[in-house]
Every structure is written in C-alpha cells, then in structure tokens.
Design a protein around this motif. Structure first.
Motif, PDB file in Angstrom:
ATOM      1  N   CYS A  90       0.541  12.693  12.870  1.00  0.00           N
ATOM      2  CA  CYS A  90       1.410  12.607  11.690  1.00  0.00           C
ATOM      3  C   CYS A  90       2.108  11.252  11.632  1.00  0.00           C
ATOM      4  N   ARG A  91       2.506  10.726  12.794  1.00  0.00           N
ATOM      5  CA  ARG A  91       3.111   9.396  12.831  1.00  0.00           C
ATOM      6  C   ARG A  91       2.147   8.344  12.304  1.00  0.00           C
ATOM      7  N   LEU A  92       0.877   8.438  12.725  1.00  0.00           N
ATOM      8  CA  LEU A  92      -0.142   7.485  12.264  1.00  0.00           C
ATOM      9  C   LEU A  92      -0.366   7.617  10.759  1.00  0.00           C
ATOM     10  N   HIS A  93      -0.402   8.854  10.275  1.00  0.00           N
ATOM     11  CA  HIS A  93      -0.590   9.082   8.829  1.00  0.00           C
ATOM     12  C   HIS A  93       0.565   8.502   8.024  1.00  0.00           C
ATOM     13  N   LEU A  94       1.792   8.749   8.499  1.00  0.00           N
ATOM     14  CA  LEU A  94       2.969   8.247   7.772  1.00  0.00           C
ATOM     15  C   LEU A  94       3.021   6.721   7.794  1.00  0.00           C
ATOM     16  N   ASP A  95       2.680   6.135   8.936  1.00  0.00           N
ATOM     17  CA  ASP A  95       2.655   4.673   9.016  1.00  0.00           C
ATOM     18  C   ASP A  95       1.612   4.091   8.056  1.00  0.00           C
ATOM     19  N   HIS A  96       0.470   4.778   7.946  1.00  0.00           N
ATOM     20  CA  HIS A  96      -0.582   4.319   7.035  1.00  0.00           C
ATOM     21  C   HIS A  96      -0.120   4.428   5.582  1.00  0.00           C
ATOM     22  N   ILE A  97       0.546   5.529   5.252  1.00  0.00           N
ATOM     23  CA  ILE A  97       1.081   5.711   3.897  1.00  0.00           C
ATOM     24  C   ILE A  97       2.103   4.627   3.586  1.00  0.00           C
ATOM     25  N   ASP A  98       2.983   4.323   4.556  1.00  0.00           N
ATOM     26  CA  ASP A  98       3.990   3.275   4.353  1.00  0.00           C
ATOM     27  C   ASP A  98       3.325   1.924   4.130  1.00  0.00           C
ATOM     28  N   HIS A  99       2.243   1.661   4.880  1.00  0.00           N
ATOM     29  CA  HIS A  99       1.510   0.398   4.716  1.00  0.00           C
ATOM     30  C   HIS A  99       0.911   0.300   3.311  1.00  0.00           C
ATOM     31  N   LEU A 100       0.320   1.405   2.830  1.00  0.00           N
ATOM     32  CA  LEU A 100      -0.268   1.410   1.485  1.00  0.00           C
ATOM     33  C   LEU A 100       0.798   1.243   0.410  1.00  0.00           C
ATOM     34  N   ALA A 149       3.610  -0.320   0.739  1.00  0.00           N
ATOM     35  CA  ALA A 149       4.050  -1.716   0.771  1.00  0.00           C
ATOM     36  C   ALA A 149       3.031  -2.627   0.087  1.00  0.00           C
ATOM     37  N   ALA A 150       1.733  -2.341   0.311  1.00  0.00           N
ATOM     38  CA  ALA A 150       0.681  -3.144  -0.322  1.00  0.00           C
ATOM     39  C   ALA A 150       0.708  -2.971  -1.836  1.00  0.00           C
ATOM     40  N   ILE A 151       0.910  -1.734  -2.288  1.00  0.00           N
ATOM     41  CA  ILE A 151       0.987  -1.471  -3.726  1.00  0.00           C
ATOM     42  C   ILE A 151       2.188  -2.191  -4.331  1.00  0.00           C
ATOM     43  N   ALA A 152       3.314  -2.164  -3.624  1.00  0.00           N
ATOM     44  CA  ALA A 152       4.520  -2.846  -4.120  1.00  0.00           C
ATOM     45  C   ALA A 152       4.281  -4.354  -4.239  1.00  0.00           C
ATOM     46  N   ARG A 153       3.578  -4.946  -3.265  1.00  0.00           N
ATOM     47  CA  ARG A 153       3.278  -6.379  -3.325  1.00  0.00           C
ATOM     48  C   ARG A 153       2.353  -6.696  -4.498  1.00  0.00           C
ATOM     49  N   LEU A 154       1.353  -5.830  -4.716  1.00  0.00           N
ATOM     50  CA  LEU A 154       0.436  -6.037  -5.837  1.00  0.00           C
ATOM     51  C   LEU A 154       1.154  -5.872  -7.171  1.00  0.00           C
ATOM     52  N   ASP A 155       2.039  -4.893  -7.256  1.00  0.00           N
ATOM     53  CA  ASP A 155       2.815  -4.700  -8.493  1.00  0.00           C
ATOM     54  C   ASP A 155       3.654  -5.937  -8.803  1.00  0.00           C
ATOM     55  N   ALA A 156       4.259  -6.497  -7.743  1.00  0.00           N
ATOM     56  CA  ALA A 156       5.073  -7.699  -7.933  1.00  0.00           C
ATOM     57  C   ALA A 156       4.212  -8.870  -8.396  1.00  0.00           C
TER      58      ALA A 156
END
Length: 267
Positions: A69-79, A81-88
C-alpha cells in the motif's frame, strides 16, 4: 490490496481516494489495526458512517499489505505531481490563447482543459482551414454519414475523423446535457425521437447529435470572437405552431375518450 487484507472501505465509501480514505490507509500502514480507532479518523460526511466503517476496517492487514500500500500511494503521489507539472506547463503554453480559451469555456460542458485541447487540435484561425461549420464537423467525424440509394436517403454511420477531438467532444456533450438550456433540450428531443430513455442506443445517438452541435458552436465562436449565447431550454417549443399544437393535443385527448371545450383567455 485492501480487499486481500479484508479491508472493505469501498463497501461503505463511494471511493477510497478521498481525504478520509487516505488518512485511514496511512494509519493502517503506520500500524494501527483497531477498526473503531481507524473509523474515528473519518472527516466530514463520512463521520455519519463510523459504525459501518469500524466493521469494514476490521481485517487481516499485515506488514506485506503495508509495504504494498505504501508503494501504491507513493506511485499515486508521483502521478499526481506529474499531472500537476503538466497542467502548469499547459497553462503556460496556452497563455497566448487565453482570449479564445475564455470564449470556449462559455459553452456548457467545456472547461479549461477541454478548451485547451480543442485549440490544440483546430487552432484559432479556424476559418482559414475550415470555411464553414460543416467542414469542421466533417473533419471531426461528427457529421451524419451520407447513404443514398435509388433516390432515397437512409441513415448512415458517422464519418471517420479526428478521434481525439471526437472523443473529447462526446465527453463534453455528456457534461453539457446536465445543465439546463438548449443543449439539454436538444439531447432530450433526440432521445425521445430515437426510442426514449430506456434505450441505450437512443441516448448514444442523441449525445452524438449534441457533440455535433457543440463543434458547430465552437466554429462560430472562433470565427465571430463572441461568447456562447444559449438559445434557451424552450427553444424547440417556441418553434411549434400554436394552432397545430392545439389541434394535436385535442386529438390526443379525444382519442382517450375526453370531450374538449376550448376557452380562449386574454393575453
């Protein structure tokens, strides 16, 4: 992973991707296993479901589940963050086209991201490449197919076109028909024409009609430089001839066995 551990949050909450769900999962990962204690972490409306949550959070969550679950949550957080950078980045790149984007978002169902996607597909000098709205509708693949045989026209399949724009407009159309106005009225009109709301096919056909109307609206907005003007939910009703509509309704009532007497009121 939560299901494997016997944690049934999704049977109580509509989604685990909420603030309450995230806090509970983080607490599970940190070692808390008592269902009632975990349920007390619920926020907002979820607090009314604490008794059900306490039972749903009783399971066999172990160290392996915590790691995964920790790995899944970290992966979701990474995605995220990537989406936020692309939106910007998209926001930065569409800044020169802000005027056109702001015009497009006046159309029901079209938001900032959808407007940016439309501009990226057709540009802003629309009339230079598409002389008329029918040309743009054809390029998008949202115009009716042309099937004519022996002088009779039959319904044809829509043409192939820009699949990215076509899919986007269909999604926007589903959003648009949730708002009262011309587009919702258009959707209702074609759903009833094709079989009613119990028919999935009727709803799919009607939503394509709305998507076609939206690409026509987009063409006119981009050409005129003026915001969307809604024709109103009663647009189609206003087109009906009052006398013909009166005779039609009288005929229906008489067919049901009623005797109708008209009494004209002053306007």
């Amino acid at each position: 992973m939560l299901q494997d551990a016997g944690i049934k949050i999704d049977s109580v909450a509509s989604s685990i991707a909420t603030k309450s769900g995230r806090v509970m999962i983080e607490a599970l990962i940190d070692g808390e296993r008592r269902g009632l204690v975990l349920a007390q972490l619920a926020k907002g409306k979820m607090r009314s479901k604490i008794p059900d949550l306490s039972m749903a959070l009783e399971g066999r969550f172990g160290d392996h589940h915590a790691l995964m679950c920790r790995l899944h949550l970290d992966h979701i957080d990474h995605l995220d963050a990537a989406i936020a950078r692309l939106d910007a980045r998209i926001e930065q790149m569409t800044e020169p086209f802000r005027f056109w984007r702001d015009l497009l978002i006046t159309v029901p169902g079209i938001g900032r991201h959808a407007a940016a996607a439309v501009i990226s597909e057709i540009g802003v000098a629309v009339k230079e490449f598409f002389p008329g709205d029918a040309h743009l509708a054809s390029r998008t693949g949202l115009c009716p197919g042309n099937h004519e045989s022996a002088g009779k026209r039959r319904g044809g399949k829509p043409r192939k076109g820009n699949t990215h724009l076509q899919t986007l407009l269909v999604e926007c159309a589903w959003s648009a028909v949730r708002h009262d106005g011309y587009l919702k009225s258009l959707y209702h009109r074609h759903v009833m024409k094709n079989g009613g709301y119990r028919s999935t096919t009727a709803k799919k056909k009607a939503i394509v009609v709305v998507a076609h109307a939206m690409i026509v609206i987009i063409w006119h907005i981009m050409v005129t430089g003026k915001p969307y003007h809604d024709l109103g939910a009663d647009y189609f009703a206003s087109l009906k001839d009052p006398e013909r509509e009166t005779h039609r309704l009288i005929a229906r009532l008489e067919a049901l066995g009623h005797h109708v007497t008209l009494d004209t009121t002053a306007a």
